[in-house]
Each structure stands twice: as structure tokens, then as C-alpha cells.
Motif scaffolding. Structure first.
Motif, mmCIF file in Angstrom:
data_model
loop_
_atom_site.group_PDB
_atom_site.id
_atom_site.type_symbol
_atom_site.label_atom_id
_atom_site.label_comp_id
_atom_site.label_asym_id
_atom_site.label_seq_id
_atom_site.Cartn_x
_atom_site.Cartn_y
_atom_site.Cartn_z
ATOM 1 N N UNK A 252 0.840 -1.194 0.000
ATOM 2 C CA UNK A 252 0.000 0.000 0.000
ATOM 3 C C UNK A 252 0.877 1.247 0.000
ATOM 4 N N UNK A 253 1.887 1.239 0.872
ATOM 5 C CA UNK A 253 2.798 2.384 0.933
ATOM 6 C C UNK A 253 3.502 2.543 -0.404
ATOM 7 N N UNK A 254 3.953 1.425 -0.956
ATOM 8 C CA UNK A 254 4.674 1.495 -2.230
ATOM 9 C C UNK A 254 3.778 2.024 -3.333
ATOM 10 N N UNK A 255 2.549 1.530 -3.378
ATOM 11 C CA UNK A 255 1.628 1.979 -4.419
ATOM 12 C C UNK A 255 1.442 3.477 -4.366
ATOM 13 N N UNK A 256 1.336 3.973 -3.139
ATOM 14 C CA UNK A 256 1.048 5.397 -3.003
ATOM 15 C C UNK A 256 2.299 6.235 -3.219
ATOM 16 N N UNK A 257 3.410 5.832 -2.618
ATOM 17 C CA UNK A 257 4.576 6.715 -2.618
ATOM 18 C C UNK A 257 5.686 6.322 -3.587
ATOM 19 N N UNK A 258 5.920 5.033 -3.756
ATOM 20 C CA UNK A 258 7.053 4.635 -4.608
ATOM 21 C C UNK A 258 6.623 3.572 -5.610
ATOM 22 N N UNK A 259 5.779 3.933 -6.575
ATOM 23 C CA UNK A 259 5.236 2.910 -7.459
ATOM 24 C C UNK A 259 6.330 2.108 -8.166
ATOM 25 N N UNK A 260 7.499 2.718 -8.360
ATOM 26 C CA UNK A 260 8.552 2.028 -9.087
ATOM 27 C C UNK A 260 9.114 0.822 -8.344
ATOM 28 N N UNK A 261 8.893 0.801 -7.036
ATOM 29 C CA UNK A 261 9.501 -0.267 -6.234
ATOM 30 C C UNK A 261 8.628 -1.510 -6.139
ATOM 31 N N UNK A 262 7.501 -1.519 -6.875
ATOM 32 C CA UNK A 262 6.530 -2.587 -6.652
ATOM 33 C C UNK A 262 7.139 -3.979 -6.766
ATOM 34 N N UNK A 263 8.032 -4.153 -7.748
ATOM 35 C CA UNK A 263 8.612 -5.487 -7.934
ATOM 36 C C UNK A 263 9.482 -5.904 -6.747
ATOM 37 N N UNK A 264 9.864 -4.937 -5.940
ATOM 38 C CA UNK A 264 10.685 -5.272 -4.770
ATOM 39 C C UNK A 264 9.860 -5.368 -3.497
ATOM 40 N N UNK A 265 8.528 -5.227 -3.647
ATOM 41 C CA UNK A 265 7.700 -5.138 -2.437
ATOM 42 C C UNK A 265 7.879 -6.356 -1.537
ATOM 43 N N UNK A 266 8.009 -7.527 -2.139
ATOM 44 C CA UNK A 266 8.135 -8.717 -1.285
ATOM 45 C C UNK A 266 9.468 -8.732 -0.559
ATOM 46 N N UNK A 267 10.489 -8.289 -1.254
ATOM 47 C CA UNK A 267 11.803 -8.250 -0.618
ATOM 48 C C UNK A 267 11.783 -7.310 0.580
ATOM 49 N N UNK A 268 11.002 -6.250 0.477
ATOM 50 C CA UNK A 268 10.899 -5.329 1.610
ATOM 51 C C UNK A 268 10.010 -5.929 2.692
ATOM 52 N N UNK A 269 8.942 -6.574 2.251
ATOM 53 C CA UNK A 269 7.972 -7.097 3.218
ATOM 54 C C UNK A 269 8.550 -8.243 4.053
ATOM 55 N N UNK A 270 9.418 -9.046 3.435
ATOM 56 C CA UNK A 270 9.912 -10.234 4.149
ATOM 57 C C UNK A 270 10.582 -9.901 5.483
ATOM 58 N N UNK A 271 11.650 -9.084 5.466
ATOM 59 C CA UNK A 271 12.288 -8.799 6.764
ATOM 60 C C UNK A 271 11.353 -8.068 7.708
ATOM 61 N N UNK A 272 10.529 -7.205 7.134
ATOM 62 C CA UNK A 272 9.618 -6.441 7.968
ATOM 63 C C UNK A 272 8.617 -7.361 8.661
#
Ligand SMILES: Nc1ncnc2c1ncn2[C@@H]1O[C@H](COP(=O)(O)OP(=O)(O)O)[C@@H](O)[C@H]1O
Ligand SMILES: [Mg+2]
Lengths: 538, 249, 386
Positions: A293-313
Motif C-alpha cells: 500500500x505504501x509502495x503503491x502510493x509513494x514509490x510505485x517504481x519499487x513494486x517489484x521489490x515489495x516482497x523483498x521489503x515485506x519479508x524482513x519487515x
């Protein structure tokens, strides 16, 4: 209604028409469209040929609209528009661009009429546009539809298309279509035998259908060959079906593994059943949702990395929640496993309702990054990328966990506590500390299981509930205190589930598995890979 | 066949291993009728495990275990073995903590063990008298209505001995009975066990040498799962292997 | 012998409970039927089936307490026995509808007509007779409990393992009853009942009678449970709970004792379910949901397990609270329920009754020791031999 249903018959007509009108000029498509309303049916037919001859991408869709009788002339400006009934009025759009043009009542519109002859011409034009289209995927679709509706009349055209075809994938389908068609003609035995070989070599379900259908019409000399072909294909298909089921089973099993492994660790080390485990998985899934949700709103370019960010979090969030649960509640219930079970059930209700209050009761959409979507074929298997990655991911998590348990000091202490808590404690291991970290680790893994699950399942407050009983079954079946038990348990149950499904249906299959486990645990009350020793029955 | 004919308990070539570790190794042992036998041996010698095998808790990997010359104990479960007349006192005293002392004894009292006979059981005068006697013997009369949980360690030991008496078994297996008892009580226990062995057989495991001496019984020394020596206490204490493996330490 | 055992059931507390239930069984229906509407002492109409439902829940909690509180078996599947009893009764009520259903089929219930059955499935035969349904309501849960328990106890599955497989049992039944082809109405279950034993099921007299029946059934269950726990059988059960293997070494076949308690408990749960269904007017697969079964556990825990009065109090209190909460703050009910689980297990492990009697006996003990210090009749404790 499939637009390509009638293609084969019409292709021949089209071929004739093309030769009959060799002087078709590549006129401007728009201008041609605007001449559609004018003149007689035969004038209109000529315009259709001309349109087809332009080879323009947009023509097929216009012709389709025309064929369906949805093309109109707007009376006020004489513009040609596509109209779809919307309530009392018609919603109008530009037939070429699809741009919306507002609505109009039927009294303001004049239908561009078509008769059966025109319809035929339209279909053949579409067929020509598709089978010879520059785009391989369009050609493939056209060839497939020919395969389904083989027509001897289309043979010539098919030969022509085959000669021009360069893409091997499309070519195989066309060849199959051709062989199928030949089986329907009165061609010679040799040619038909060759056709049967072609079809048999294809070896899939379509080919099987073709052969089965040809059995009744083919001359009796060919029957043995056809039957042999059918038997061969059926064997092959059965094998691929089996493999496909194994794959589905492995995929389900790896999901179960992810969901159960944290449970197995906490149960093994601390002897407590964490009924809130499913909710911790759910928290992991919601963390993924929040990150996206944050990525969609603020950093749409990072969508493909969303899982990589979500995992450690997710790991962090759920591990902290787990430690909080252990320090805040479970610690007080030490040595009373049944009460722990009840208290954690209470916590699961609270967690569920909290999430429901914050995120709402409905399913939340968690997207697949590009590399997680789509599918590919492997022989006769169809494998989706998200499932494949989850299997890989589950195995990686398993390997890491194994390494943590076997190679790190924490792992050593955890194993010591699992085997003999009192002894471990008297040897100076700080069991409360080990408990908290174990619980954190188990919960963290549940959290990353949630990240994985968000890719294949609905993310809702009930997510955890739907996995918890299956996870228990894995733990009970595999036994505690040994991660390999969990692995074998999860994969076995996953594969068994998927193998039972075709015979018994999903629900009955699941019931069988549950009954099986209930009976199994009578034989081996401590699971497949049980810990032995005095400490166990103390 | 002949060898075990007039034995009460007969173990021959019994072995059991846990994950490759041989806790009992080719153990052979006999308890005769009305015999008091003391078992000594270092920690981990397999004394408790041997009792586990006799009472059906652990199944031997090989070997024969016969009761009363003819009953194969390896085929029976704990309840059946107890009903045959083998009573056991555990190393770690285990009594029913949420029952009163008297109820503990009543549960142990030799009566039909079926569900419905328990439901419709009513203690008659004879039973009550028997319970009073046992309470007197184990000196717990004044605490008979207290919960067993509130007893001291030594009192729990006595209660367990009382439960053994109430069971009225033919063979008593007594694992470390005097741990937690005063010296005077230890002497009393030795007397009691000797008195019991007038009419039935008793096998006592104990580390307390003065207690063993008081018993004046045949002594069997176990080490590493098998019999090291057997005979009177003086005889085994003189055995150099015993000295090395047990007494010398 | 049997009379003596039954006689023992009536200890001081039991007399009070049974008397109270008898009074309720008479007074509540009487006040509802005899007093005019609006009279301050009249029990309102909606209250009768509601409280009747609580009484069946109390029976269910009592049944669970027999196995959990006295025998240490935490069953997370008691809802299954309740639901089976309920389904047996529901099948009878369904057959009573006769041709008054939407499809007016004299034999087939509506859902069967809808699903194109052309004949009654074999297992629906006999349910047009009340006595048959009543027997099945007892036998079906008993058989399930017996078979399940026979396997589980014989192979010594205990503790959380046992809890989890009881949960798996009710979950499997949940899935099964959701299936339309099972012939139990699938998802929707059985409902739209018209009458019971010829009396219209909605009539206030029928409801009053059902209420009285529930109170009496609860009292009978209480007497049976009391007769069990006050006998040597009850002592063996408690012994099993506290030290299972020790009990075995005394010669008791612990498996049989557990099996007895489990089956008896399932029968009570089945009867409770059979009384529940006509009062709420519906039975559906949701009753098999694992969450329902765990809720029963919390009723028992709140009231106080290992006491016979506790589960009754707990079931009524928690369910009254649930009715109130879901009416006033529906979204907070799950928080409250979850909090209850946590709070009771951590702060009130013996439940309300346990805490109360615990406090009482502590008080008594203090008084006694105070008197002892004054050198009165109580002999000083002899010092423990150590
Ligand atoms: N169930 C079991 N699992 C694994 N090892 C056991 C088990 N029971 C006993 N042992 C081992 O067998 C050995 C003998 O133990 P035990 O009979 O208790 O000795 P002791 O003579 O001190 O009573 C010990 O090393 C113990 O650890
Ligand atoms: Mg020992």
C-alpha cells in the motif's frame, strides 16, 4: 459467443474473394469505415474486402462489432459509432479507438445492417486477418479454433498459412489442425496414416479428442493405428496428470510447511500449542499488504521489490509480537499446556478482531510482482511462477532454519531444552531466554509464511483460521522435536491431499486425511519422527 | 521350565536398549517366595529400568520375564501386572495429590478394579478397619483427612508404602524407600519390610548401606545392566569388582 | 448398592442445585403462562427459549467438565456430540413438517426436493417417530465418543495431542455436514420446524414445556455427575487426571475409565443438543465449528472446572454476557471473549466457584489456626517426620 467459431468455412470464401478482388487498394481505414453505411449490401461487402485488405490491426475488431450488429450511424453528425445497450439508451464509442462518445437514445441512431451473406464475408475476413496476421499469438488462436472445428474446405488455406508460417509453436498447432482436417476428408490411406502419426506425436488432450472423434469415421484399416495412438496418448496423459498432481501436492505441502514449521518449533521446544499461530501468519500477510500500500502510493517504481521489503519487515513485526505474547502471557502458564492452548486461542480472537477493526473484514488485494505472475509449461506440466517461488522459498526457509538449529549456539540451546528442559536449565542455559527467542523465531517464520501466503490466497482476517488445523495436522503427523518430521509431514499431507482430490473431491479428500491422521496418531502417538527417551513421558 | 518352577519372579537374559544404549544387558535374576532381596548398584545401573520391565512400563528387547513360574509378564500391560499381585513404590514418590491420605489408601485397597464396581463400591466396616490399620502402620492416622499434596517427602514415602500394603500384593518392588526419612524412620521401614517378607516377597532398591544391613537380606549388585555379584552383604562387599564399580567410590 | 451410590450423589451442594433447578422448572413456565402480559413478575416470552437455551448450554458445559475437570481430557470437540444430538432431533422435527413444506412433499423435506432426491435416504428412516430420534440423539454421540475414545485412549494419546485430534474430529464432521450429498441439508442445515410431538413448536406452552424439560434434564445430569464424582469411580478419574501412570500401576484400566467418562459426557452433550434444537429452531453445520467447541471450554473454565456447579454458572454467565454484548457492542464481543480466555487462564485458573470456595476454605483454615493458637480443641499438628 466465440468470434472465431465459424472461421473455417469462411476462410475458403475469403480466399476466393481475395482472388476475385485483386485490385483492393490499401485505403485509409477511417475513410473506409465511414463509407460503410452507404449503398447496398453488395457495396458494403466490397468495403469489407477493402478493409480486410488494409491488413490494419484495428480492422478485426471493427468487423466484429459490425458482425454483431452493434455499429450505428449517429443521425446528428453522420458519424459511425459502436453502440452497446445501456439501460434505455446506447453507450457509444468510437469503433476504431474505443474512445467513449456518451450515450444516445435509439431514435438518434441508425443501425448499419448486415445480412447473412455479409456476416459470412465478415467472418472470413476476420479469419484471414487472424490466420495470416503478423502477430503469432493471433495466428495461434486462429489455428486453435481451426483445430476445434476442422473443416475440409479450409484445407487449402491452411496449407497456404502453413507454408508461410515461421513460428514453430504456431506451426505445430497448424499441422495438428491440418492432420485433423485430413482425417475428416476422404484422402488416401497413406496420407491419413501420416496424419494419425502427426496427431499421436502431439500427445495432448486435444490430440486425444481428435483421435477419439476420428475413430467412428475412419476406414477400418486405420482403426488399429488410431487405437494404438489413443492408448499411447492416454498413458502419457496419465503420467503427466500424476506429475501435475505431485506438483500441486508439493506446492500445497510447501505452504503447509511454511505455516507449520514455526508451530513445530514452539511445540517442540516449549511443549505449548500456540493457537494464535494462524493469526501471526495473518499478521505477516497484512504486513505485506501494508508495505504494498505504501509502495503503491509513494514509490510505485519499487513494486517489484515489495516482497523483498515485506519479508524482513514481516519477520520483525511478527517476531516481536511473538516475543510479546511469550513474555506477556505464555510465561505465566508454564507447565500447563492445556491452559496455554486456551489463552492463545483467546489471543487469536483478539488479534483477528483487531485486524478486522483496522483493515476491515473484507479480502485485501495483495498484488503479485511481475516475476511472481504468469505460468510456464514444462513438458505436460503447467507451472505457475508464484507456486514455484513458494516451493523454493519454503525449502530455503527450511534449510536456513536447519542451519540455525544445528550450527548456532541458540540452536544448540534450543535442542537441549527440547530434549530435557530440567537438565538444560541446571546446566546454566537460561531457559526463559531460550523460550522467548524460540517463540520469536517461530512467530517470525509464521510471519514470512504470511508473506508467501499473501501471494496465493486471499488476505483476510480469517486467513490464519484456514491454515491452523492443517498446520496442527502436519505437526501431529510429523512429530515434534525434529524438523525433518515437519518437512516429511507437510509434503506427504500436501501430496496425499492433491491425489485424493480427483477421486473424492476436495472436501471428502480432506476428511479422509483428517480421519487418517486421527487413526495414525493412535498407532504412533508421537508422530512419524518422535523424540524418544525418559524425558518425553515424564 | 524347571528352573523357574518355584520362583515368584524369574528374569532370564533380559536386555533392553534405548537408542543403542544398553540400559539392561543380559540380566538374569530370581526372586523366590517370601524372599526379601536387596538390590544395590551405582546410579544408572538399570535398577529402576528393571522395575519398569517387571511392571510392564518398558518392554524388553529380548529375554524372559515370568511371574509365579508361569505368567509371561512381557505380554501384559501395567494394569494386568498390578492385578496379578505386583505392587510398586516409585523412586520419586507419586501419590494422588488432590486426594486425601485416606482416599489414596482406599484407591489402592485390593478390590475389583472395573469401572462399574468402582462406581458402586461402598467401603464396608472390614475395609474401614483395614484402612485404619494401615494408617496406623504408616503413622499417618492424624493426617488421614489432609490432602496428600501437603505431606512432606518422607510422609509421601510412607503413604506409598501404605498404598503397597493396601494393594496386598504377592511381590513388592520398592525403589529407594528411605530417601527423605529420618534415621529412626529408616530403621522402622527396615523392620516393616522384614515383617512383610514373612508372608510375601520384597525387592528393595536402596543406596543406604546401614538400611541394607538392617534388612539382613540377600543382596544383588547390579552394574551396567547386569548382575555383578550376589550373596550376603558381607560377601558382596568383599568382592573386588563391586568395590571398584560401586562401593569404592 | 446402586441406590447407595445414587444416594451419595445428594451431598449438601447437590441438594441445593437440584432443588433450585426444580423450582426454576416450575416457576418460570408458570409465571410466563399464568400471569397476564405486563405483570411485573411475568417472565417475558422471548426469555423462555433464551434461558432454555442457556440451560442446554449449561448441560453441555457440565458434560465437558466431567471429562476435563475430573479426568483431565481437554476435549476440543464436544460441540460435535452436541450437534449430533441436535441433528437427530432436527431430523425428527423435519419429518414432522410433512406436506406443510414449501414443496408440499409429504415425505421428503424441502431441501431434498430441491436437490432432486427421489426417495428418503436410508438413514432418514425411522425419524418420523419421536422415540427413535430420541434414542439416536443418545446413541449417535455415544457411538462416536466410544469409537474415538477407544482408539485414542487405548493408544495413550494424551494432553495437547488428544485436544488437537478431538478438534480434528469435529472439523472433519463440519466439512462433512457442509456437503449437500451427506443428506443433512448441507450449508443451511435443518430448519423451519412446525411442531414437536404434535404441539406447535412456536406456541408459548410448548416453549414452556421445553424449558421445563431442559431444567429437569440438567438436574438429572447433575445428579448423575454428582453420583459419579462422589463415588470411588470419581476418585479414580481424578487420580487419572493427576497421575495417570500411577493409577495404572495400581491395577486400574485407565483407558476404560476414560472411555466411560468420555462416552457418558458425549451422551449428556447429545441430550443437550436435542433439547437445544427445538428451542432455537435450527441446526446447521456451524455447530460443528471448532470455535464453538472451544467456547464450551471457556464456559467451564469461567465457572470453575472440577466443580459441578461451576460449569453451570459459567455457561449461563458467559452466554448472558454474549447476548448482552452482541446486542450492545457487537464488534467488541470477540475482544471480550478473547480477553476472557486470557484472563481466566492466567488469573482465575480455578474459575469463579473455585476462587470462591478457595477463599472460603482459606478463611476457614485461618479461623481454625487462630483457634488452635488460643489452645482450643484442635490438636496441634504433629511435626512432619523429616
Ligand atoms: N526411557 C528411557 N529412555 C532413554 N534412556 C533411559 C530410559 N530409561 C532409562 N534410561 C537410561 O538407562 C540407564 C539406567 O537408568 P535407571 O534404571 O534409572 O538407573 P538406576 O539404577 O539409577 O535406577 C540410565 O542411563 C538411563 O538414562
Ligand atoms: Mg533409579
Amino acid at each position: 459467443m466465440h468470434p472465431f467459431r465459424l472461421i473455417p468455412k469462411l476462410l475458403l470464401a475469403l480466399a476466393l474473394l481475395i482472388t476475385a478482388a485483386p485490385g483492393a487498394f490499401a485505403q485509409d481505414v477511417e475513410a473506409l469505415v465511414n463509407t460503410l453505411p452507404e449503398g447496398s449490401y453488395s457495396d458494403r461487402e466490397k468495403v469489407i474486402f477493402d478493409l480486410a485488405a488494409t491488413g490494419d490491426d484495428r480492422v478485426a475488431s471493427i468487423l466484429k462489432v459490425l458482425g454483431e450488429g452493434d455499429l450505428y450511424v449517429r443521425e446528428e453528425d453522420g458519424r459511425v459509432v459502436a453502440g452497446k445497450r445501456a439501460g434505455r439508451d446506447y453507450a457509444l464509442s468510437d469503433p476504431l479507438t474505443g474512445e467513449a462518445l456518451g450515450a444516445a437514445p435509439s431514435s438518434d441512431l441508425d443501425k448499419i445492417r448486415v445480412n447473412n451473406r455479409l456476416r459470412r464475408a465478415i467472418r472470413s475476413a476476420i479469419g484471414q486477418l487472424t490466420l495470416m496476421s503478423p502477430s503469432p499469438s493471433v495466428r495461434l488462436t486462429a489455428a486453435r479454433s481451426l483445430l476445434r472445428n476442422a473443416d475440409p474446405d479450409a484445407l487449402e488455406l491452411l496449407d497456404e498459412a502453413l507454408a508461410a508460417e515461421t513460428d514453430t509453436g504456431v506451426k505445430t498447432v497448424m499441422e495438428l489442425a491440418r492432420a485433423t482436417t485430413i482425417l475428416k476428408t476422404d484422402a488416401g490411406l497413406d496420407e491419413k496414416t501420416a496424419a494419425i502419426d502427426t496427431v499421436t506425436a502431439r500427445g495432448n488432450r486435444e490430440a486425444l479428442a481428435v483421435l477419439t472423434a476420428s475413430l467412428s469415421t475412419a476406414p477400418s484399416e486405420l482403426t488399429p493405428a488410431i487405437e494404438r495412438g489413443i492408448a499411447g496418448i492416454e498413458r502419457k496423459l496419465a503420467m503427466w496428470d500424476g506429475l501435475q498432481n505431485v506438483w500441486y501436492g508439493l506446492s500445497l505441502g510447501s505452504v503447509l510447511l511454511l505455516a507449520a514449521i514455526g508451530l513445530a518449533i514452539t511445540f517442540g521446544v516449549m511443549g505449548v500449542i500456540n493457537m494464535a499461530h494462524g493469526e501471526i501468519v495473518m499478521l505477516g500477510a497484512y504486513t505485506t499488504f501494508a508495505v504494498q500500500q505504501v509502495i503503491r502510493i509513494s514509490f510505485p517504481g519499487l513494486f517489484d521489490y515489495s516482497l523483498a521489503i515485506a519479508l524482513p519487515l514481516a519477520f520483525l513485526v511478527t517476531a516481536l509480537v511473538g516475543i510479546a505474547i511469550e513474555r506477556g502471557f505464555i510465561r505465566w502458564l508454564y507447565g500447563r499446556p492445556l491452559e496455554t492452548l486456551l489463552a492463545t486461542w483467546g489471543l487469536s480472537l483478539i488479534l483477528q478482531q483487531t485486524v478486522r477493526t483496522i483493515f476491515g473484514p473484507n479480502n485485501r488485494e495483495v498484488g503479485n510482482p511481475g516475476w511472481m505472475s504468469g505460468a510456464f509449461d514444462l513438458g505436460g506440466l503447467s507451472i505457475t511462477w508464484n507456486r514455484l517461488w513458494i516451493v523454493v522459498f519454503a525449502l530455503v526457509v527450511f534449510a536456513i532454519l536447519l542451519a540455525v538449529l544445528n550450527r548456532t549456539p541458540l540452536g544448540l540451546q534450543m535442542r537441549a531444552v527440547t530434549q530435557n528442559r530440567r537438565m538444560a536449565s541446571s546446566m546454566g542455559i537460561r531457559t526463559p531466554w531460550v523460550d522467548a527467542l524460540t517463540f520469536g523465531l517461530g512467530s517470525g517464520i509464521a510471519g514470512i509464511a504470511g508473506v508467501a501466503l499473501s501471494q496465493i490466497d486471499n488476505v483476510s482476517p480469517n486467513l490464519g483460521q484456514s491454515y491452523i488445523i492443517d498446520s496442527f495436522m502436519v505437526v501431529v503427523f510429523g512429530g515434534v522435536g525434529n524438523l525433518w518430521g515437519t518437512l516429511v509431514g507437510a509434503l506427504t499431507l500436501g501430496v496425499a491431499n492433491k491425489f485424493l482430490e480427483p477421486f473424492a473431491g476436495a472436501v471428502l479428500g480432506k476428511i479422509f486425511i483428517l480421519v487418517f491422521i486421527i487413526l495414525f496418531i493412535q498407532r504412533r502417538p508421537r508422530g512419524l519422527f518422535a523424540l524418544k527417551g525418559r524425558a518425553v513421558d515424564a | 521350565m524347571n528352573a523357574r518352577n518355584d520362583t515368584l519372579l524369574y528374569l532370564d537374559g533380559v536386555s533392553v536398549s534405548f537408542d543403542g544404549f544398553k540400559a539392561i544387558d543380559n540380566l538374569s535374576l530370581v526372586v523366590r517366595h517370601n524372599e526379601l532381596q536387596a538390590i544395590i548398584g551405582p546410579n544408572g545401573a538399570g535398577k529402576t529400568t528393571m522395575m519398569d520391565i517387571i511392571t510392564g512400563k518398558t518392554r524388553p528387547n529380548e529375554g524372559e520375564v515370568y511371574f509365579d513360574g508361569s505368567v509371561d509378564l512381557t505380554r501384559l500391560d501395567e494394569a494386568a501386572i498390578a492385578e496379578l499381585g505386583i505392587g510398586r513404590k516409585f523412586q520419586k514418590p507419586t501419590v494422588f495429590e488432590s486426594h486425601t491420605v485416606r482416599d489414596n489408601l482406599e484407591l489402592a485397597l485390593k478390590k475389583p478394579r472395573g469401572v462399574f464396581s468402582a462406581w458402586f463400591y461402598h467401603a464396608d466396616d472390614e475395609d474401614e478397619t483395614r484402612l485404619d490399620e494401615i494408617l496406623e502402620t504408616v503413622r499417618l492416622t492424624h493426617r488421614q483427612h489432609n490432602l496428600a499434596a501437603n505431606l512432606s517427602h518422607g510422609q509421601k514415602q510412607w503413604l506409598e508404602i501404605g498404598m503397597l500394603l493396601a494393594q496386598d500384593p504377592k511381590l513388592l518392588l520398592v525403589d529407594e524407600p528411605v530417601a527423605g526419612m529420618t534415621d529412626a524412620e529408616t530403621v522402622e521401614t527396615a523392620k516393616l519390610l522384614k515383617a512383610i517378607s514373612q508372608t510375601r516377597s520384597v525387592m528393595v532398591v536402596e543406596h543406604d548401606m546401614s538400611f541394607i544391613r538392617d534388612l539382613a537380606a540377600r543382596v544383588t549388585v547390579l552394574a551396567e545392566g547386569s548382575v555383578l555379584a550376589q550373596g550376603s552383604l558381607d560377601h558382596v562387599s568383599a568382592d573386588p569388582r563391586v568395590v571398584e564399580s560401586y562401593l569404592g567410590r | 448398592m446402586i441406590t447407595r451410590t445414587l444416594f451419595r450423589a445428594f451431598d449438601g451442594k447437590a441438594n441445593w442445585v437440584v432443588a433450585l433447578l426444580a423450582v426454576i422448572a416450575v416457576l418460570v413456565p408458570l409465571s410466563n403462562l399464568a400471569l397476564p402480559v405486563g405483570h411485573p413478575l411475568r417472565v417475558p416470552d422471548h426469555f423462555v427459549p433464551l434461558f432454555g437455551k442457556y440451560l442446554t448450554y449449561a448441560m453441555l458445559a457440565l458434560a465437558l467438565d466431567l471429562v476435563w475437570g475430573y479426568c483431565g481430557i481437554l476435549s476440543l470437540g464436544h460441540g460435535a456430540f452436541f450437534a449430533l444430538g441436535g441433528y437427530a432431533m432436527g431430523m425428527y422435527l423435519m419429518r414432522q413438517i410433512g406436506d406443510r413444506g414449501v414443496y408440499a412433499n409429504p415425505v421428503l423435506p424441502d431441501f431434498m426436493v430441491f436437490l432432486n432426491y427421489d426417495a428418503l435416504p436410508w438413514y432418514w428412516h425411522g425419524f418420523d417417530m419421536f422415540w427413535f430420534a430420541a434414542i439416536v440423539a443418545i446413541v449417535a454421540p455415544a457411538v462416536l465418543a466410544f469409537v474415538f475414545g477407544w482408539f485414542a485412549f487405548r493408544s495413550r494419546v494424551t494432553g495437547v495431542y488428544l485436544s488437537i485430534i478431538t478438534q480434528a474430529m469435529t472439523y472433519a464432521l463440519l466439512l462433512a455436514f457442509f456437503r449437500n450429498d451427506m443428506g443433512f441439508g448441507g450449508n443451511n442445515g435443518l430448519t423451519d420446524f412446525k411442531d414437536i410431538l404434535g404441539f406447535p413448536i412456536q406456541a408459548s406452552t410448548t416453549r414452556a414445556a421445553l424449558f421445563a424439560a431442559s431444567a429437569i434434564a440438567l438436574a438429572l445430569c447433575f445428579i448423575v455427575c454428582s453420583a459419579v464424582v462422589n463415588s470411588k469411580l470419581g476418585k479414580v478419574l481424578v487420580a487419572t487426571r493427576d497421575a495417570e501412570s500411577r493409577t495404572r500401576f495400581l491395577g486400574y484400566r485407565v483407558d476404560n475409565y476414560k472411555l466411560f467418562a468420555f462416552t457418558a459426557s458425549a451422551i449428556m452433550a447429545g441430550i443437550a443438543g436435542a433439547l437445544y434444537v427445538p428451542q432455537v429452531g435450527i441446526i446447521n453445520p456451524g455447530e460443528f465449528a471448532p470455535a464453538n467447541s472451544i467456547e464450551i471450554v471457556i464456559w467451564t473454565a469461567v465457572g470453575g472446572r472440577g466443580t459441578l456447579v461451576g460449569p453451570i454458572i459459567g455457561a449461563i454467565l458467559v452466554n448472558a454476557g454474549k447476548s448482552w454484548f452482541t446486542g450492545v457492542f457487537p464488534e467488541f464481543w470477540l475482544f471480550a471473549l478473547g480477553g476472557l480466555f486470557v484472563a481466566v487462564t492466567i488469573f482465575l485458573p480455578k474459575g469463579i466457584v473455585g476462587a470462591f470456595t478457595g477463599g472460603w476454605s482459606a478463611l476457614k483454615a485461618r479461623r481454625i489456626s487462630a483457634r488452635a493458637e488460643q489452645g482450643s480443641d484442635i490438636a496441634p499438628e504433629p511435626s512432619p517426620a523429616e
